[in-house]
Design an enzyme around this catalytic site. Structure first.
Site, PDB file in Angstrom:
ATOM      1  N   GLY A   1      -6.097  10.492  -3.157  1.00 15.97           N
ATOM      2  CA  GLY A   1      -6.672  10.326  -1.822  1.00 15.97           C
ATOM      3  C   GLY A   1      -6.337  11.500  -0.918  1.00 15.97           C
ATOM      4  O   GLY A   1      -5.955  12.582  -1.367  1.00 15.97           O
TER       5      GLY A   1
ATOM      6  N   SER B   1       0.806  -1.223   0.000  1.00 12.05           N
ATOM      7  CA  SER B   1       0.000   0.000   0.000  1.00 12.05           C
ATOM      8  C   SER B   1       0.835   1.268   0.000  1.00 12.05           C
ATOM      9  O   SER B   1       0.294   2.362   0.149  1.00 12.05           O
ATOM     10  CB  SER B   1      -0.905   0.004   1.232  1.00 12.05           C
ATOM     11  OG  SER B   1      -0.102  -0.017   2.400  1.00 12.05           O
TER      12      SER B   1
ATOM     13  N   THR C   1      -4.686   7.451   8.165  1.00 11.40           N
ATOM     14  CA  THR C   1      -4.750   6.384   7.164  1.00 11.40           C
ATOM     15  C   THR C   1      -6.187   5.890   7.137  1.00 11.40           C
ATOM     16  O   THR C   1      -6.940   6.110   8.088  1.00 11.40           O
ATOM     17  CB  THR C   1      -3.807   5.209   7.515  1.00 11.40           C
ATOM     18  OG1 THR C   1      -4.219   4.654   8.781  1.00 11.40           O
ATOM     19  CG2 THR C   1      -2.363   5.649   7.626  1.00 11.40           C
ATOM     20  N   GLY C   2      -6.551   5.215   6.062  1.00 11.05           N
ATOM     21  CA  GLY C   2      -7.931   4.730   5.946  1.00 11.05           C
ATOM     22  C   GLY C   2      -8.605   5.384   4.753  1.00 11.05           C
ATOM     23  O   GLY C   2      -7.924   5.866   3.827  1.00 11.05           O
TER      24      GLY C   2
ATOM     25  N   ARG D   1      -7.227   9.047  -9.545  1.00 13.29           N
ATOM     26  CA  ARG D   1      -7.836   9.262  -8.217  1.00 13.29           C
ATOM     27  C   ARG D   1      -6.737   9.698  -7.221  1.00 13.29           C
ATOM     28  O   ARG D   1      -5.681   9.101  -7.145  1.00 13.29           O
ATOM     29  CB  ARG D   1      -8.500   7.970  -7.734  1.00 13.29           C
ATOM     30  CG  ARG D   1      -9.135   8.057  -6.328  1.00 13.29           C
ATOM     31  CD  ARG D   1      -8.223   7.568  -5.249  1.00 13.29           C
ATOM     32  NE  ARG D   1      -8.858   7.555  -3.927  1.00 13.29           N
ATOM     33  CZ  ARG D   1      -8.234   7.295  -2.783  1.00 13.29           C
ATOM     34  NH1 ARG D   1      -6.956   7.001  -2.798  1.00 13.29           N
ATOM     35  NH2 ARG D   1      -8.865   7.318  -1.635  1.00 13.29           N
TER      36      ARG D   1
ATOM     37  N   THR E   1      -1.239   2.636   3.502  1.00 12.79           N
ATOM     38  CA  THR E   1      -0.779   4.006   3.740  1.00 12.79           C
ATOM     39  C   THR E   1       0.062   4.044   5.011  1.00 12.79           C
ATOM     40  O   THR E   1      -0.228   3.335   5.976  1.00 12.79           O
ATOM     41  CB  THR E   1      -1.953   4.997   3.910  1.00 12.79           C
ATOM     42  OG1 THR E   1      -2.773   4.926   2.752  1.00 12.79           O
ATOM     43  CG2 THR E   1      -1.490   6.445   4.106  1.00 12.79           C
TER      44      THR E   1
ATOM     45  N   GLY F   1      -9.652   7.663   2.336  1.00 14.48           N
ATOM     46  CA  GLY F   1      -9.252   9.041   2.075  1.00 14.48           C
ATOM     47  C   GLY F   1     -10.404   9.972   1.767  1.00 14.48           C
ATOM     48  O   GLY F   1     -10.391  11.144   2.154  1.00 14.48           O
TER      49      GLY F   1
ATOM     50  N   THR G   1       1.559   6.915   0.278  1.00 11.62           N
ATOM     51  CA  THR G   1       0.657   5.797  -0.041  1.00 11.62           C
ATOM     52  C   THR G   1       0.623   5.507  -1.535  1.00 11.62           C
ATOM     53  O   THR G   1       0.937   6.387  -2.347  1.00 11.62           O
ATOM     54  CB  THR G   1      -0.782   6.142   0.414  1.00 11.62           C
ATOM     55  OG1 THR G   1      -1.614   4.994   0.292  1.00 11.62           O
ATOM     56  CG2 THR G   1      -1.384   7.262  -0.404  1.00 11.62           C
TER      57      THR G   1
HETATM   58  N1  GLY Z   1      -5.797   7.162   2.988  1.00 16.88           N
HETATM   59  C1  GLY Z   1      -5.210   6.783   1.772  1.00 16.88           C
HETATM   60  C2  GLY Z   1      -6.087   6.906   0.619  1.00 16.88           C
HETATM   61  O1  GLY Z   1      -7.300   6.914   0.755  1.00 16.88           O
HETATM   62  O2  GLY Z   1      -5.575   6.988  -0.484  1.00 16.88           O
END
Ligand code: GLY
Length: 355
Positions: free
Chosen positions: A230, A83, A251-252, A228, A200, A254, A218
């Site tokens: 984040g 990731s 993290t998580g 895309r 991430t 985005g 990330t």
């Molecule tokens: N938190 C990383 C993303 O959503 O790309």
């Protein structure tokens, strides 16, 4: 170049002077917090090596931003971390696109890159955006050209294992196209085992002068639509630092974080006097309230179907981390030892079968 830099410094100086006079007349000025006796580094669960490295450099007296970047570089370079950086899972077209940002407390400056291809260490490029441009964020082709201008080499970031995982997903996505999945006994167990659902890395630090810094890096959402971006390269979302208060990162999912400026919110809650853990929980609570407006992101119980983590450290060296759901852990070096710490949470994660 010189003219542009001096003009930029002039703008920063004028804004700084104006802001200083506004602040000094404000009623709610923060009491100056004492600096911690030991440096502190906090990171996401995948950041044990990062906190160790960053602490080593802080002890040598290095700047906290250089320390946290050196920490996350270890993870960016690891082909087995799916990731972040090299080995990150690609977009839906099989191309690895990376996002990263940095923020430096003492100068309140930051840099970021988004959707950059072929560069293993986007966090280093984000630092160069901060140090060597008048900008805060470069994206895509422009970010790549900027990195190459600074001597970065283009590399293929797609490892065989990431490519196989991408191919497997592409082949299973639909039975109405011309891609056939392999028979299950042909599928490499290693490929199956290797997918962790989310990734991430964020890393925040405070040194013994009370100076703060943060980095987030990330490969983003697995199999995302090309282009895309984040939260990781967005200051205020993927991270935020105010040297008077503290640093926070995330993290998580985005999208949930971008739409709520989550890391900025965490720092503002700390400014209001909340502990880092309480600040993280309050920000998550606010995000969950907004998530009620996002039916596609709710489970059958009306709760968020996504995960989101915050990590925070304040100027005194107090720290905390929280996730929407129980079971998450973060990495910490408290100046004495590196360890994993249970994150605080809003909701207890139901057993697998009840989700
Ligand atoms: N938190 C990383 C993303 O959503 O790309």
């Amino acid at each position: 170049m010189k003219t542009e830099i001096s003009r930029r410094n002039f703008i920063k100086a004028s804004v700084g002077a104006g802001a200083a006079s506004l602040l000094s007349s404000g009623k709610n000025r923060l009491e100056a917090a004492p600096a911690p006796r030991k440096p502190v580094v906090i990171s996401s669960g995948n950041g044990m090596r990062a906190v160790d490295k960053a602490m080593e450099l802080l002890r040598q007296g290095q700047d906290p931003l250089d320390a946290v970047i050196a920490g996350v570089n270890i993870v960016e370079n690891d082909p087995d971390v799916t990731s972040v950086g090299y080995g990150g899972l690609p977009n839906e077209e099989g191309v690895v696109e990376l996002d990263a940002s940095v923020m430096h407390g003492p100068t309140h400056n930051g840099g970021a890159v988004a959707s950059i291809r072929n560069i293993k260490n986007p966090s280093k490029v984000a630092k160069l955006v901060m140090d060597r441009t008048a900008h805060a964020l470069l994206v895509g082709e422009g970010a790549l050209r900027f990195a190459k201008a600074h001597g970065f080499n283009e590399e293929n970031l797609l490892t065989d294992r990431a490519r196989e995982r991408w191919l497997e997903r592409k082949e299973k996505l639909s039975d109405k196209d011309f891609w056939y999945p392999p028979k299950s006994d042909e599928l490499d167990e290693d490929v199956r085992a290797f997918v962790d659902a989310h990734g991430t890395i964020n890393c925040c630090a405070v040194d013994t002068k009370g100076d703060l810094a943060a980095v987030t890096t990330t490969s983003g959402f697995f199999f995302k639509i090309p282009g895309r971006v984040g939260d990781s390269p967005i200051h205020g979302a993927g991270l935020y630092v105010d040297n008077e208060v503290g640093a926070a990162g995330s993290t998580g999912l985005g999208e949930a974080n971008i739409l709520t400026c989550g890391s900025n919110m965490v720092v503002e809650f700390m400014r209001d006097g909340h502990s880092p853990e309480e600040a993280c929980l309050r920000a998550l609570k606010r995000i969950v309230e907004k998530a009620n407006l996002w039916p596609d992101r709710l489970n059958e119980r009306g709760l968020p179907s996504f995960g989101l983590n915050f990590y925070a450290v304040n100027k005194k060296g107090e720290y905390g981390g929280a996730n929407i759901w129980s079971g998450a852990r973060f990495s910490l070096h408290d100046g004495t030892q590196a360890k994993k710490v249970e994150s605080a949470y809003l909701f207890k994660r139901p057993p697998e079968k009840n989700r």
